[in-house]
Scaffold this motif. Structure first.
Motif, PDB file in Angstrom:
ATOM      1  N   LEU A  67      55.008 -27.446 -26.223  1.00  0.00           N
ATOM      2  CA  LEU A  67      54.259 -28.395 -27.233  1.00  0.00           C
ATOM      3  C   LEU A  67      52.982 -27.887 -27.289  1.00  0.00           C
ATOM      4  CD1 LEU A  67      54.110 -31.387 -28.856  1.00  0.00           C
ATOM      5  CD2 LEU A  67      53.782 -32.410 -26.406  1.00  0.00           C
ATOM      6  N   ARG A  69      49.257 -29.503 -28.641  1.00  0.00           N
ATOM      7  CA  ARG A  69      48.619 -30.867 -29.152  1.00  0.00           C
ATOM      8  C   ARG A  69      47.231 -30.131 -29.930  1.00  0.00           C
ATOM      9  NH1 ARG A  69      50.201 -35.410 -26.228  1.00  0.00           N
ATOM     10  NH2 ARG A  69      51.441 -34.933 -24.263  1.00  0.00           N
ATOM     11  N   LEU A  74      51.036 -31.958 -33.783  1.00  0.00           N
ATOM     12  CA  LEU A  74      51.833 -31.730 -32.553  1.00  0.00           C
ATOM     13  C   LEU A  74      52.903 -30.601 -33.287  1.00  0.00           C
ATOM     14  CD1 LEU A  74      53.010 -35.395 -31.516  1.00  0.00           C
ATOM     15  CD2 LEU A  74      51.502 -33.563 -30.129  1.00  0.00           C
ATOM     16  N   ILE A  76      56.016 -28.217 -31.952  1.00  0.00           N
ATOM     17  CA  ILE A  76      57.113 -28.299 -31.351  1.00  0.00           C
ATOM     18  C   ILE A  76      58.014 -27.268 -31.346  1.00  0.00           C
ATOM     19  CG2 ILE A  76      59.017 -29.778 -30.675  1.00  0.00           C
ATOM     20  CD1 ILE A  76      57.369 -32.094 -31.887  1.00  0.00           C
ATOM     21  N   ALA A 112      61.849 -36.518 -32.571  1.00  0.00           N
ATOM     22  CA  ALA A 112      60.682 -36.547 -31.639  1.00  0.00           C
ATOM     23  C   ALA A 112      60.411 -38.144 -31.539  1.00  0.00           C
ATOM     24  CB  ALA A 112      59.289 -35.907 -32.038  1.00  0.00           C
ATOM     25  N   VAL A 114      57.600 -40.564 -30.401  1.00  0.00           N
ATOM     26  CA  VAL A 114      56.327 -40.564 -30.213  1.00  0.00           C
ATOM     27  C   VAL A 114      55.708 -41.833 -29.894  1.00  0.00           C
ATOM     28  CG1 VAL A 114      53.905 -39.911 -31.304  1.00  0.00           C
ATOM     29  CG2 VAL A 114      56.055 -38.541 -31.770  1.00  0.00           C
ATOM     30  N   ASN A 116      52.138 -43.278 -29.231  1.00  0.00           N
ATOM     31  CA  ASN A 116      50.902 -43.140 -29.485  1.00  0.00           C
ATOM     32  C   ASN A 116      50.116 -43.981 -28.238  1.00  0.00           C
ATOM     33  OD1 ASN A 116      50.453 -41.478 -31.928  1.00  0.00           O
ATOM     34  ND2 ASN A 116      51.799 -43.187 -32.561  1.00  0.00           N
ATOM     35  N   LEU A 174      52.545 -40.828 -36.383  1.00  0.00           N
ATOM     36  CA  LEU A 174      51.534 -40.147 -35.545  1.00  0.00           C
ATOM     37  C   LEU A 174      50.052 -40.503 -35.625  1.00  0.00           C
ATOM     38  CD1 LEU A 174      51.252 -38.133 -33.178  1.00  0.00           C
ATOM     39  CD2 LEU A 174      50.867 -36.210 -35.147  1.00  0.00           C
ATOM     40  N   PRO A 177      47.777 -37.473 -31.437  1.00  0.00           N
ATOM     41  CA  PRO A 177      48.350 -36.474 -30.948  1.00  0.00           C
ATOM     42  C   PRO A 177      47.956 -35.859 -29.690  1.00  0.00           C
ATOM     43  CG  PRO A 177      47.096 -35.716 -32.773  1.00  0.00           C
ATOM     44  CD  PRO A 177      46.995 -37.221 -32.678  1.00  0.00           C
ATOM     45  N   GLU A 181      52.572 -39.841 -25.373  1.00  0.00           N
ATOM     46  CA  GLU A 181      53.825 -39.326 -24.698  1.00  0.00           C
ATOM     47  C   GLU A 181      54.595 -39.034 -25.744  1.00  0.00           C
ATOM     48  OE1 GLU A 181      54.582 -41.580 -21.312  1.00  0.00           O
ATOM     49  OE2 GLU A 181      56.750 -41.408 -21.571  1.00  0.00           O
ATOM     50  N   VAL A 182      55.480 -37.821 -25.308  1.00  0.00           N
ATOM     51  CA  VAL A 182      56.219 -37.282 -26.636  1.00  0.00           C
ATOM     52  C   VAL A 182      57.666 -37.109 -25.803  1.00  0.00           C
ATOM     53  CG1 VAL A 182      56.911 -35.377 -28.110  1.00  0.00           C
ATOM     54  CG2 VAL A 182      54.416 -36.374 -27.876  1.00  0.00           C
ATOM     55  N   HIS A 183      58.866 -37.495 -26.289  1.00  0.00           N
ATOM     56  CA  HIS A 183      60.280 -37.217 -25.972  1.00  0.00           C
ATOM     57  C   HIS A 183      60.822 -36.620 -26.886  1.00  0.00           C
ATOM     58  CE1 HIS A 183      60.018 -40.895 -22.900  1.00  0.00           C
ATOM     59  NE2 HIS A 183      58.927 -40.355 -22.957  1.00  0.00           N
TER      60      HIS A 183
END
Length: 219
Positions: A67, A69, A74, A76, A112, A114, A116, A174, A177, A181-183
């Motif tokens: 990733l 930023r 973002l 990926i 993703a 996200v 924020n 989004l 960025p 937290e990003v899964h």
């Protein structure tokens, strides 16, 4: 600008070593995604292990998720060995997809989640973000279809770029960025079903128990 770009490119080359195709791909992604010097300066590439299927699954790719930023987007990239057809669990169908089953080639989609505003999450407890936060309309929580791919070869690689203009599949767009937290989740759609394309690789299937996952904590 050029010094910052060279530093980021050196980091890429150090991590991927002598793999020309991957080196080129990641360098192009960085240049295209970061654009101006103000966007490049000071932004490092983050790495996360890919694990699954499910949160309790084993690590399948050390540093397989990457990733970058910037203050605008973002960037990926996820790379794992292609799961052998029939060697893993296939999810049942839903409103968008038929039941998944083994075959070649197989379809995969990358998602993703996200967050924020991670402090607003409650899906896993106070301040703990999960996909449930999207369904619960947690402020700043959104899910995005990042990429879809059909693959029969040994490597599954999915790449994408989320910006402020990217439309979420559900939840919020989004907005932060640099601190979100990003899964990431790879969803298996099973054997190619040509009559369902492009829907098969653009809509969700299964749940976290069927996905390969990677987590990037809030910065």
């Amino acid at each position: 600008m050029m010094n910052a770009l060279r530093q980021l490119q050196k980091q890429v080359l150090k991590r991927v070593g002598g793999k020309p195709r991957e080196r080129l791909l990641l360098t192009v992604m960085i240049v295209a995604g970061l654009g101006t010097g103000s966007a490049v300066a000071g932004h490092d590439m983050e790495y996360a292990d890919v694990f699954g299927q499910g949160p309790a699954g084993p690590v399948v790719a050390v540093d397989g998720a990457r990733l970058v930023r910037t203050d605008k987007n973002l960037i990926i990239s996820v790379r794992i060995s292609t799961p052998e057809p029939g060697s893993y669990n296939y999810p049942s169908g839903n409103l968008w997809n038929n039941d998944a089953y083994p075959g070649k080639p197989e379809a995969y989609s990358l998602w993703a989640f996200v967050f924020n505003d991670p402090d607003s999450c409650s899906g896993g407890g106070p301040g703990i973000c999960t996909g449930a936060d999207v369904g619960n309309n947690t402020p700043g929580a959104g899910v995005f279809n990042v990429a879809g791919h059909l693959v029969a070869g040994p490597v599954l690689q999915l790449n994408g770029n989320l910006t402020f203009a990217s439309a979420p599949f559900g939840g919020a767009p989004l907005t932060d960025p640099m601190t979100a937290e990003v899964h990431l989740a790879i969803a298996p759609h099973g054997a190619l079903q040509p009559e369902t394309l492009p829907n098969q690789i653009k809509t969700p299937i299964g749940n976290p128990e069927f996905w390969w996952l990677a987590v990037f904590p809030a910065d």
